[in-house]
Design a protein around this motif. Structure first.
Motif, PDB file in Angstrom:
ATOM      1  N   ARG A  26      35.634  20.922  37.292  1.00  7.71           N
ATOM      2  CA  ARG A  26      35.927  22.032  36.391  1.00  7.71           C
ATOM      3  C   ARG A  26      35.050  23.201  36.806  1.00  7.71           C
ATOM      4  N   ILE A  27      35.670  24.348  37.046  1.00  5.34           N
ATOM      5  CA  ILE A  27      34.919  25.515  37.505  1.00  5.34           C
ATOM      6  C   ILE A  27      34.185  26.144  36.327  1.00  5.34           C
ATOM      7  N   VAL A  28      32.874  26.224  36.445  1.00  5.09           N
ATOM      8  CA  VAL A  28      32.054  26.855  35.421  1.00  5.09           C
ATOM      9  C   VAL A  28      32.020  28.362  35.629  1.00  5.09           C
ATOM     10  N   THR A  29      31.834  28.768  36.891  1.00  4.31           N
ATOM     11  CA  THR A  29      31.878  30.181  37.229  1.00  4.31           C
ATOM     12  C   THR A  29      32.188  30.318  38.713  1.00  4.31           C
ATOM     13  N   GLU A  30      32.590  31.501  39.118  1.00  8.53           N
ATOM     14  CA  GLU A  30      32.930  31.746  40.512  1.00  8.53           C
ATOM     15  C   GLU A  30      32.736  33.215  40.845  1.00  8.53           C
ATOM     16  N   ALA A  31      32.621  33.510  42.107  1.00  4.84           N
ATOM     17  CA  ALA A  31      32.573  34.887  42.607  1.00  4.84           C
ATOM     18  C   ALA A  31      33.376  34.906  43.903  1.00  4.84           C
ATOM     19  N   GLU A  32      34.384  35.750  43.955  1.00  7.31           N
ATOM     20  CA  GLU A  32      35.294  35.792  45.098  1.00  7.31           C
ATOM     21  C   GLU A  32      35.058  37.044  45.935  1.00  7.31           C
ATOM     22  N   ASN A  33      35.663  37.031  47.114  1.00 12.82           N
ATOM     23  CA  ASN A  33      35.697  38.212  47.991  1.00 12.82           C
ATOM     24  C   ASN A  33      34.307  38.787  48.279  1.00 12.82           C
ATOM     25  N   LEU A  75      27.881  35.746  28.451  1.00  7.16           N
ATOM     26  CA  LEU A  75      27.549  35.872  29.868  1.00  7.16           C
ATOM     27  C   LEU A  75      28.753  35.569  30.751  1.00  7.16           C
ATOM     28  N   SER A  76      29.570  34.629  30.340  1.00  5.47           N
ATOM     29  CA  SER A  76      30.777  34.322  31.103  1.00  5.47           C
ATOM     30  C   SER A  76      31.783  35.463  31.028  1.00  5.47           C
ATOM     31  N   ILE A  77      31.789  36.152  29.907  1.00  2.07           N
ATOM     32  CA  ILE A  77      32.642  37.337  29.769  1.00  2.07           C
ATOM     33  C   ILE A  77      32.269  38.360  30.842  1.00  2.07           C
ATOM     34  N   ALA A  78      30.986  38.673  30.886  1.00  2.00           N
ATOM     35  CA  ALA A  78      30.507  39.675  31.841  1.00  2.00           C
ATOM     36  C   ALA A  78      30.794  39.253  33.274  1.00  2.00           C
ATOM     37  N   GLY A  79      30.509  38.003  33.596  1.00  6.48           N
ATOM     38  CA  GLY A  79      30.744  37.527  34.958  1.00  6.48           C
ATOM     39  C   GLY A  79      32.211  37.494  35.312  1.00  6.48           C
ATOM     40  N   GLY A  80      33.059  37.137  34.346  1.00  9.67           N
ATOM     41  CA  GLY A  80      34.490  37.077  34.603  1.00  9.67           C
ATOM     42  C   GLY A  80      35.090  38.431  34.914  1.00  9.67           C
ATOM     43  N   VAL A  81      34.679  39.439  34.156  1.00 10.48           N
ATOM     44  CA  VAL A  81      35.181  40.787  34.407  1.00 10.48           C
ATOM     45  C   VAL A  81      34.651  41.324  35.730  1.00 10.48           C
ATOM     46  N   ASP A  82      33.400  41.042  36.013  1.00  7.32           N
ATOM     47  CA  ASP A  82      32.809  41.471  37.289  1.00  7.32           C
ATOM     48  C   ASP A  82      33.611  40.907  38.457  1.00  7.32           C
ATOM     49  N   ALA A  83      33.921  39.602  38.394  1.00  9.32           N
ATOM     50  CA  ALA A  83      34.675  38.972  39.480  1.00  9.32           C
ATOM     51  C   ALA A  83      36.084  39.529  39.583  1.00  9.32           C
ATOM     52  N   LEU A  84      36.726  39.761  38.432  1.00  8.55           N
ATOM     53  CA  LEU A  84      38.099  40.266  38.446  1.00  8.55           C
ATOM     54  C   LEU A  84      38.172  41.665  39.043  1.00  8.55           C
ATOM     55  N   LEU A  85      37.314  42.561  38.596  1.00 15.02           N
ATOM     56  CA  LEU A  85      37.376  43.926  39.111  1.00 15.02           C
ATOM     57  C   LEU A  85      36.998  43.996  40.583  1.00 15.02           C
ATOM     58  N   ASP A  86      36.121  43.103  41.011  1.00 17.79           N
ATOM     59  CA  ASP A  86      35.803  43.038  42.438  1.00 17.79           C
ATOM     60  C   ASP A  86      37.040  42.624  43.227  1.00 17.79           C
ATOM     61  N   GLU A  87      37.799  41.674  42.680  1.00 18.34           N
ATOM     62  CA  GLU A  87      39.041  41.247  43.339  1.00 18.34           C
ATOM     63  C   GLU A  87      40.049  42.389  43.391  1.00 18.34           C
ATOM     64  N   VAL A  88      40.180  43.116  42.278  1.00 18.15           N
ATOM     65  CA  VAL A  88      41.110  44.247  42.243  1.00 18.15           C
ATOM     66  C   VAL A  88      40.726  45.278  43.297  1.00 18.15           C
ATOM     67  N   ALA A  89      39.425  45.564  43.388  1.00 18.19           N
ATOM     68  CA  ALA A  89      38.950  46.598  44.316  1.00 18.19           C
ATOM     69  C   ALA A  89      39.110  46.202  45.772  1.00 18.19           C
ATOM     70  N   THR A  90      39.058  44.889  46.059  1.00 15.09           N
ATOM     71  CA  THR A  90      39.071  44.462  47.459  1.00 15.09           C
ATOM     72  C   THR A  90      40.420  43.937  47.933  1.00 15.09           C
ATOM     73  N   THR A  91      41.287  43.517  47.011  1.00 15.99           N
ATOM     74  CA  THR A  91      42.570  42.946  47.450  1.00 15.99           C
ATOM     75  C   THR A  91      43.789  43.595  46.810  1.00 15.99           C
ATOM     76  N   LYS A  92      43.777  43.750  45.495  1.00 18.12           N
ATOM     77  CA  LYS A  92      45.000  44.238  44.839  1.00 18.12           C
ATOM     78  C   LYS A  92      45.312  45.682  45.169  1.00 18.12           C
ATOM     79  N   VAL A  93      44.279  46.483  45.383  1.00 10.80           N
ATOM     80  CA  VAL A  93      44.524  47.880  45.714  1.00 10.80           C
ATOM     81  C   VAL A  93      45.058  48.038  47.137  1.00 10.80           C
ATOM     82  N   THR A  94      45.067  46.962  47.910  1.00  9.69           N
ATOM     83  CA  THR A  94      45.595  47.006  49.274  1.00  9.69           C
ATOM     84  C   THR A  94      47.085  46.706  49.338  1.00  9.69           C
ATOM     85  N   GLY A  95      47.694  46.340  48.204  1.00  7.76           N
ATOM     86  CA  GLY A  95      49.115  45.989  48.203  1.00  7.76           C
ATOM     87  C   GLY A  95      49.382  44.549  48.560  1.00  7.76           C
ATOM     88  N   GLU A  96      48.334  43.743  48.618  1.00 10.15           N
ATOM     89  CA  GLU A  96      48.481  42.345  49.023  1.00 10.15           C
ATOM     90  C   GLU A  96      49.133  41.486  47.939  1.00 10.15           C
TER      91      GLU A  96
END
Length: 386
Positions: A88-95, A269-290
């Protein structure tokens, strides 16, 4: 507040909601990491990740707020995961790109054996090391205002998942009727509620991947299902003999999401980390049209993620306002700037296609997303401070 306001520019200052980024998935451990066995309680655990190693400065920690400082020294984009029992994933950071460092804070309230995983290349099961957590810590926040906001967010998620079921049902009906034009028009609208709850989407385990997985999952041996499989059928290959069955499964999975939404238990704390990870994903992948490679409806997704992030961080306003008022002002300003920029690309009741954007348009969005991400990255440190 009307749903239209939530989707097209509700200011952060008006919201009082929150989110949690807890997830579940399965995988097998891979050897290859090294670590010391010193106590990790009370201090940060540094993780040095390369293309072939995942080195931890400590493999024990005391329950409470854990801080991981992850540095990617390799040549591949990397990911960080902290797993509890049963993967079970407790937390993650992508990209996490080469040369980049990230600080991840997470509440771990129960003793046990956890697993830290680095995933160079963002694929496979990762390079894993066990982390032993001892003792216990209080769960949740004692802040009455924050507790109330967390409860409000739970209601928000339930409301959004109810709409997700409704919108997906209409989309699925159009697919099964073979009405391609109608299905194409309904596709981004059906996905919008999903994007709005994406800070908490990983809490739904394998359902997340079945609903939102992209074609690359085929390389892992998994089935290609959900929204993006139907996106490919509608925009690239034409409807297939099994498109109706895929649509039925999508609706069934979405209904499970709605049922599970009632069990989500957010923590600040999970709220803050979750939003941080999501916006990082948006900035690095979704804005590229992927993300929407066939329909090119990426701006709908970006807008949904931004709105969902606004609602999530709004719950933390009492804490941020008291501990870092200037950060709160910066967050508000960055959200307004990004929302204004996105709204400049409105077309009818939706958004322009990604293929209609100029390089300058994409560049401006990238700059605005990066600016917001930099401010959001400070929130976990503020929330997790003693």
């Amino acid at each position: 507040m009307s749903r239209l306001a939530l989707r097209f520019g509700a200011p952060l200052a008006l919201a009082a909601l929150t989110a949690l980024a807890l997830t579940g998935c399965t995988g097998q451990a891979q050897p290859g990491s090294t670590a010391t066995t010193g106590a990790g309680a009370g201090g940060a655990i540094t993780i040095t990740a390369s293309d072939t190693a995942c080195d931890l400065s400590a493999t024990t920690a005391q329950a409470g707020t854990l801080t991981f400082r992850f540095t990617n020294t390799g040549s591949k984009v990397n990911e960080f995961y902290l797993y509890a029992a049963g993967d079970r994933i407790v937390t993650e950071a992508e990209n996490i790109t080469p040369g980049l460092s990230r600080e991840i804070k997470v509440e771990v309230t129960e003793a046990g054996t956890y697993t830290v995983a680095c995933k160079p290349g963002m694929s496979g099961d990762g390079i894993r090391t066990q982390l032993t957590v001892t003792g216990t810590a209080p769960k949740g926040s004692s802040d009455a205002k924050l507790t109330t906001a967390v409860a409000a967010y739970t209601k928000y998620v339930e409301s959004e998942t109810d709409e997700l079921v409704e919108e997906t049902g209409e989309f699925v009906a159009a697919v099964k009727q073979g009405d391609v034009a109608k299905a194409k028009a309904l596709y981004p609208k059906a996905r919008m509620p999903w994007e709005e709850i994406e800070p908490v989407a990983d809490a739904f385990g394998d359902l997340d991947h079945r609903i939102d997985g992209r074609e690359a999952v085929l390389a892992t041996g998994a089935k290609f299902t959900g929204f993006h499989r139907l996106e490919r059928d509608l925009w690239k290959t034409g409807l297939q003999p099994d498109s109706g069955a895929v649509a039925d499964q999508l609706l069934a999975d979405v209904k499970q999401i709605a049922a599970k939404a009632e069990t989500v238990e957010p923590e600040a704390l999970s709220i803050a980390g979750g939003v941080d990870a999501l916006l990082d994903e948006v900035a690095t992948t979704k804005v590229t049209g992927e993300e929407e490679r066939y329909s090119h409806t990426d701006l709908w997704d970006v807008k949904g993620n931004v709105v969902g992030s606004q609602q999530a961080l709004a719950a933390l306003r009492p804490v941020i306002g008291e501990r870092a008022p200037e950060l709160l002002k910066a967050l508000d300003a960055r959200f307004v700037a990004l929302t204004t920029l996105l709204d400049s690309h409105r077309a009818g009741d939706g958004y322009r296609l990604y293929t209609q954007l100029t390089p300058a348009d994409v560049g401006a969005l990238t700059v605005a997303l990066d600016a917001l991400s930099q401010e959001v990255a400070k929130v976990p440190g503020v929330v997790g401070a003693p």
